[in-house]
Design a protein around this motif. Sequence first.
Motif, PDB file in Angstrom:
ATOM      1  N   GLN A  45      26.046 -12.122  20.648  1.00 33.52           N
ATOM      2  CA  GLN A  45      27.564 -12.316  20.953  1.00 33.52           C
ATOM      3  C   GLN A  45      28.489 -11.845  19.764  1.00 33.52           C
ATOM      4  O   GLN A  45      29.500 -11.263  19.998  1.00 33.52           O
ATOM      5  N   GLU A  48      28.562  -8.057  20.175  1.00 32.89           N
ATOM      6  CA  GLU A  48      29.399  -7.592  21.351  1.00 32.89           C
ATOM      7  C   GLU A  48      30.613  -7.816  20.947  1.00 32.89           C
ATOM      8  O   GLU A  48      31.414  -6.863  21.234  1.00 32.89           O
ATOM      9  N   SER A  49      31.013  -8.934  20.352  1.00 26.59           N
ATOM     10  CA  SER A  49      32.312  -9.225  20.207  1.00 26.59           C
ATOM     11  C   SER A  49      33.076  -7.815  19.027  1.00 26.59           C
ATOM     12  O   SER A  49      34.087  -7.140  19.263  1.00 26.59           O
ATOM     13  N   LYS A  51      31.971  -4.804  18.684  1.00 30.41           N
ATOM     14  CA  LYS A  51      31.899  -3.618  19.289  1.00 30.41           C
ATOM     15  C   LYS A  51      33.307  -3.588  20.198  1.00 30.41           C
ATOM     16  O   LYS A  51      33.955  -2.630  20.058  1.00 30.41           O
ATOM     17  N   ARG A  52      33.631  -4.802  20.887  1.00 26.47           N
ATOM     18  CA  ARG A  52      34.805  -4.815  21.689  1.00 26.47           C
ATOM     19  C   ARG A  52      35.992  -4.626  20.552  1.00 26.47           C
ATOM     20  O   ARG A  52      36.912  -3.921  21.021  1.00 26.47           O
ATOM     21  N   ALA A  53      35.962  -5.284  19.494  1.00 18.59           N
ATOM     22  CA  ALA A  53      37.123  -5.337  18.636  1.00 18.59           C
ATOM     23  C   ALA A  53      37.122  -3.902  17.936  1.00 18.59           C
ATOM     24  O   ALA A  53      38.297  -3.406  17.899  1.00 18.59           O
ATOM     25  N   ARG A  54      36.057  -3.293  17.659  1.00 16.52           N
ATOM     26  CA  ARG A  54      36.121  -1.758  17.198  1.00 16.52           C
ATOM     27  C   ARG A  54      36.734  -0.793  18.109  1.00 16.52           C
ATOM     28  O   ARG A  54      37.501   0.023  18.131  1.00 16.52           O
ATOM     29  N   ASP A  55      36.427  -1.162  19.576  1.00 19.56           N
ATOM     30  CA  ASP A  55      36.880  -0.245  20.469  1.00 19.56           C
ATOM     31  C   ASP A  55      38.397  -0.546  20.868  1.00 19.56           C
ATOM     32  O   ASP A  55      39.115   0.379  21.036  1.00 19.56           O
ATOM     33  N   THR A  56      38.688  -1.761  20.785  1.00 18.45           N
ATOM     34  CA  THR A  56      40.263  -2.184  20.889  1.00 18.45           C
ATOM     35  C   THR A  56      40.960  -1.627  19.712  1.00 18.45           C
ATOM     36  O   THR A  56      42.008  -0.837  19.915  1.00 18.45           O
ATOM     37  N   ASP A  59      41.398   2.239  20.269  1.00 17.13           N
ATOM     38  CA  ASP A  59      42.214   2.555  21.190  1.00 17.13           C
ATOM     39  C   ASP A  59      43.713   2.340  20.760  1.00 17.13           C
ATOM     40  O   ASP A  59      44.695   2.898  21.067  1.00 17.13           O
TER      41      ASP A  59
END
Length: 104
Positions: A45, A48-49, A51-56, A59
């Motif tokens: 978890q 995954e968090s 990875k989402r934080a890096r993508d955000t 962006d």
Amino acid sequence: MPRKTAARAQDDLLADFQSLVSDTEKLLQDTASLAGEQADELRLQINESLKRARDTLRDAEQNLKERGQAAVQATEDYVQEHPWQSVGLAAGIGFLLGLLAARR
């Protein structure tokens, strides 16, 4: 000058966020020795968090750069097209700020 200050603040914020992500990754690596199904699920978890934080973050950084460049370009275009209005506006704002400063 304000443009440099805003850019510096933006860079500081992004650096702090990147530092937070890297610290969390280090914590995740340090807890790799923990055993158990719950620990594995927690690590998954967190991964995954992150990875989402890096993508955000990526962006948001791109979006902020694009918006900043567009604002700078629009301001420069306006000043070049309307130099006297720009000088008058700057003088008016300076006058109002002077009045406010004198009241204090």
